[in-house]
Design a protein around this motif. Structure first.
Motif, PDB file in Angstrom:
ATOM      1  N   ILE A  90     -14.201  -1.521   6.626  1.00  0.00           N
ATOM      2  CA  ILE A  90     -13.647  -2.199   7.464  1.00  0.00           C
ATOM      3  C   ILE A  90     -11.928  -2.244   7.072  1.00  0.00           C
ATOM      4  O   ILE A  90     -11.345  -2.816   5.474  1.00  0.00           O
ATOM      5  CB  ILE A  90     -14.391  -2.986   7.691  1.00  0.00           C
ATOM      6  CG1 ILE A  90     -15.736  -3.499   7.430  1.00  0.00           C
ATOM      7  CG2 ILE A  90     -13.077  -4.774   7.814  1.00  0.00           C
ATOM      8  CD1 ILE A  90     -16.222  -5.143   7.102  1.00  0.00           C
ATOM      9  N   THR A  91     -11.165  -2.006   7.777  1.00  0.00           N
ATOM     10  CA  THR A  91      -9.829  -1.660   7.363  1.00  0.00           C
ATOM     11  C   THR A  91      -8.783  -1.526   8.562  1.00  0.00           C
ATOM     12  O   THR A  91      -9.290  -1.613   9.182  1.00  0.00           O
ATOM     13  CB  THR A  91      -9.556  -0.411   6.687  1.00  0.00           C
ATOM     14  OG1 THR A  91      -8.587   0.179   6.778  1.00  0.00           O
ATOM     15  CG2 THR A  91      -9.849   0.927   7.482  1.00  0.00           C
ATOM     16  N   GLY A  92      -7.600  -2.119   7.937  1.00  0.00           N
ATOM     17  CA  GLY A  92      -6.489  -2.571   9.061  1.00  0.00           C
ATOM     18  C   GLY A  92      -5.428  -0.889   9.535  1.00  0.00           C
ATOM     19  O   GLY A  92      -4.940  -0.636  10.049  1.00  0.00           O
ATOM     20  N   ARG A  93      -6.202  -0.100   8.444  1.00  0.00           N
ATOM     21  CA  ARG A  93      -5.309   1.626   8.638  1.00  0.00           C
ATOM     22  C   ARG A  93      -6.727   2.723   9.116  1.00  0.00           C
ATOM     23  O   ARG A  93      -6.840   3.213   8.230  1.00  0.00           O
ATOM     24  CB  ARG A  93      -4.930   2.035   7.423  1.00  0.00           C
ATOM     25  CG  ARG A  93      -3.383   0.901   6.795  1.00  0.00           C
ATOM     26  CD  ARG A  93      -2.634   0.549   8.504  1.00  0.00           C
ATOM     27  NE  ARG A  93      -1.232  -0.025   7.181  1.00  0.00           N
ATOM     28  CZ  ARG A  93      -0.901  -1.448   8.117  1.00  0.00           C
ATOM     29  NH1 ARG A  93      -1.924  -2.066   8.553  1.00  0.00           N
ATOM     30  NH2 ARG A  93      -0.182  -2.138   7.514  1.00  0.00           N
ATOM     31  N   PRO A  94      -6.963   2.880  10.678  1.00  0.00           N
ATOM     32  CA  PRO A  94      -8.224   3.618  10.873  1.00  0.00           C
ATOM     33  C   PRO A  94      -7.881   4.858  10.120  1.00  0.00           C
ATOM     34  O   PRO A  94      -9.261   6.392  10.277  1.00  0.00           O
ATOM     35  CB  PRO A  94      -8.035   3.744  12.489  1.00  0.00           C
ATOM     36  CG  PRO A  94      -6.501   3.187  12.268  1.00  0.00           C
ATOM     37  CD  PRO A  94      -6.325   1.906  11.481  1.00  0.00           C
ATOM     38  N   GLY A 108       1.514   0.606  12.926  1.00  0.00           N
ATOM     39  CA  GLY A 108       3.185   0.587  13.346  1.00  0.00           C
ATOM     40  C   GLY A 108       3.422   1.195  11.733  1.00  0.00           C
ATOM     41  O   GLY A 108       4.409   2.051  11.425  1.00  0.00           O
ATOM     42  N   PRO A 109       2.895   0.493  10.342  1.00  0.00           N
ATOM     43  CA  PRO A 109       3.153   0.809   9.147  1.00  0.00           C
ATOM     44  C   PRO A 109       2.813   2.246   8.687  1.00  0.00           C
ATOM     45  O   PRO A 109       3.723   2.696   7.859  1.00  0.00           O
ATOM     46  CB  PRO A 109       2.449   0.126   8.466  1.00  0.00           C
ATOM     47  CG  PRO A 109       2.505  -1.303   9.875  1.00  0.00           C
ATOM     48  CD  PRO A 109       1.908  -0.570  10.513  1.00  0.00           C
ATOM     49  N   SER A 110       1.791   2.592   9.452  1.00  0.00           N
ATOM     50  CA  SER A 110       0.969   4.251   8.552  1.00  0.00           C
ATOM     51  C   SER A 110       1.711   5.967   9.554  1.00  0.00           C
ATOM     52  O   SER A 110       2.283   7.061   9.175  1.00  0.00           O
ATOM     53  CB  SER A 110       0.284   4.213   9.113  1.00  0.00           C
ATOM     54  OG  SER A 110      -0.785   4.193  10.236  1.00  0.00           O
ATOM     55  N   MET A 111       2.750   5.504  10.350  1.00  0.00           N
ATOM     56  CA  MET A 111       3.487   5.779  11.655  1.00  0.00           C
ATOM     57  C   MET A 111       4.664   6.592  10.726  1.00  0.00           C
ATOM     58  O   MET A 111       5.386   5.594  10.436  1.00  0.00           O
ATOM     59  CB  MET A 111       3.993   5.213  12.911  1.00  0.00           C
ATOM     60  CG  MET A 111       2.862   5.110  13.830  1.00  0.00           C
ATOM     61  SD  MET A 111       3.196   4.004  15.185  1.00  0.00           S
ATOM     62  CE  MET A 111       1.307   3.988  16.221  1.00  0.00           C
ATOM     63  N   THR A 112       5.592   7.752  11.355  1.00  0.00           N
ATOM     64  CA  THR A 112       6.641   7.811  11.186  1.00  0.00           C
ATOM     65  C   THR A 112       7.909   7.260  11.831  1.00  0.00           C
ATOM     66  O   THR A 112       7.523   6.885  12.531  1.00  0.00           O
ATOM     67  CB  THR A 112       7.017   9.498  10.961  1.00  0.00           C
ATOM     68  OG1 THR A 112       6.741   9.559  13.071  1.00  0.00           O
ATOM     69  CG2 THR A 112       5.975  10.409  10.314  1.00  0.00           C
ATOM     70  N   SER A 151      -5.928   6.008   6.899  1.00  0.00           N
ATOM     71  CA  SER A 151      -6.561   5.719   5.715  1.00  0.00           C
ATOM     72  C   SER A 151      -7.432   6.692   4.713  1.00  0.00           C
ATOM     73  O   SER A 151      -7.935   6.497   5.719  1.00  0.00           O
ATOM     74  CB  SER A 151      -6.225   4.330   5.363  1.00  0.00           C
ATOM     75  OG  SER A 151      -6.970   3.703   5.257  1.00  0.00           O
ATOM     76  N   PRO A 152      -7.106   6.946   3.315  1.00  0.00           N
ATOM     77  CA  PRO A 152      -7.927   6.876   2.804  1.00  0.00           C
ATOM     78  C   PRO A 152      -9.213   7.224   2.525  1.00  0.00           C
ATOM     79  O   PRO A 152     -10.306   8.087   2.735  1.00  0.00           O
ATOM     80  CB  PRO A 152      -7.310   7.296   1.364  1.00  0.00           C
ATOM     81  CG  PRO A 152      -5.371   7.372   1.515  1.00  0.00           C
ATOM     82  CD  PRO A 152      -5.654   5.739   2.830  1.00  0.00           C
TER      83      PRO A 152
END
Length: 320
Positions: free
Chosen positions: A237-241, A36-40, A243-244
């Protein structure tokens, strides 16, 4: 690089990897919380709608959901794909399954945030619920194919470097201590400069693992990039698949996070899910190296027991 694993294509005729299976219905809410946080903002409206009323949204066509959320059909389809579904039809099927689970009582309700004036008993109950839900969400959304590949790489590695900053460095230290106790070479440099200088020494046959909830921590991405370019197998290991950090990861393991609040930011609550993934990695490696891991663990237990006994003896002598 993406969650399907493997380095960017450099030519050749190898077949592309099979696409990952869509998330199970139980993992849908976890995917919404994670991504959610990375969505428009328009995609967030779609995601929030399907997570908040899966039964109602399952009955809507793509046009109906677009009208309900004030977005477009294209946005609805993009949101479905970002959540891991090939198309809107697959998302509707998952929504119907999630609705059935909720009606049967198998899917928990969303908890409320911790308030400043909550009694301590309520704080304990809310934190315990959030921790349990975070673990369940992470387990439901964890790609076991990627996990198995990461375990295989760690098992065969000449050496493993684990990068993390702040709370994530505590998780990195946890993994390296576990690996050292079964006789494997592992390091978790807490200093960003040392992490990069260590990464320069890696090569094919080594493993570099980055732990970052946001996936955008520069001090973690940089050593992983260096290790990637040196030919080491890389894991994130990340919560944002999306992400950079995943640009330089051969294997991506996604974590979930308890609901963020003013008193408990994501950087703190993410540690629970990270530790679960670390434990899965360690147990997988220990299984594959059992013949050497079991004696190594026994030897470490014996050494620690001997040390504790010696310290008790010294304390007793002083009291005497």
């Amino acid at each position: 690089m993406n969650a399907s694993g493997g380095r960017r294509a450099t030519g050749g005729g190898s077949a592309p990897p099979a696409p990952p299976a869509p998330p199970a219905p139980a993992a849908l809410a976890a995917k919404v919380r994670t991504l959610g946080p990375s969505m428009t903002r328009s995609m967030q409206r779609v995601a929030e709608a399907v997570a908040g009323d899966p039964a109602g949204c399952a009955a809507l066509t793509v046009t109906g959901l677009a009208e309900l959320t004030g977005t477009s059909e294209a946005t609805v389809v993009r949101t479905a794909r970002l959540l891991g579904y090939p198309g809107y039809r697959d998302l509707r099927l998952a929504l119907a399954g999630l609705a059935a689970q909720q009606q049967s009582g198998r899917a928990p309700a969303i908890t409320t945030d911790i308030a400043v004036d909550d009694p301590i008993a309520d704080v304990v109950a809310k934190l315990a619920y959030d921790e349990q839900q975070t673990l369940a969400d992470t387990a439901a959304g964890l790609d076991t194919v990627q996990l198995g590949a990461a375990v295989a790489a760690l098992t065969a590695a000449r050496r493993t470097d684990v990068y993390g900053i702040g709370a994530s460095n505590l998780v990195a230290q946890d993994l390296t201590q576990k690996m050292l106790r079964i006789g494997l070479i592992a390091h978790a440099p807490g200093d960003p400069h040392l992490a990069v200088t260590n990464a320069v020494q890696l090569r094919a046959g080594d493993v570099a693992l980055a732990i970052t909830h946001s996936g955008s921590t520069g001090d973690v991405i940089e050593p992983l990039r260096v290790a990637f370019e040196r030919g080491a197998t890389t894991i994130a290991i990340t919560g944002r698949p999306d992400s950079p950090v995943t640009q330089y990861a051969d294997h991506v393991l996604t974590t979930s996070t308890a609901r963020e609040s003013e008193l408990r930011p994501a950087a703190m609550s993410s540690r629970t899910s990270q530790l679960l993934v670390v434990d899965c990695l360690f147990v997988g490696v220990a299984q594959r190296t059992y013949e050497s891991a079991a004696p190594a663990l026994a030897a470490s237990y014996e050494a620690l027991a001997h040390r504790h006994g010696a310290l008790r003896g010294v304390a007793g002598d002083r009291r005497a």
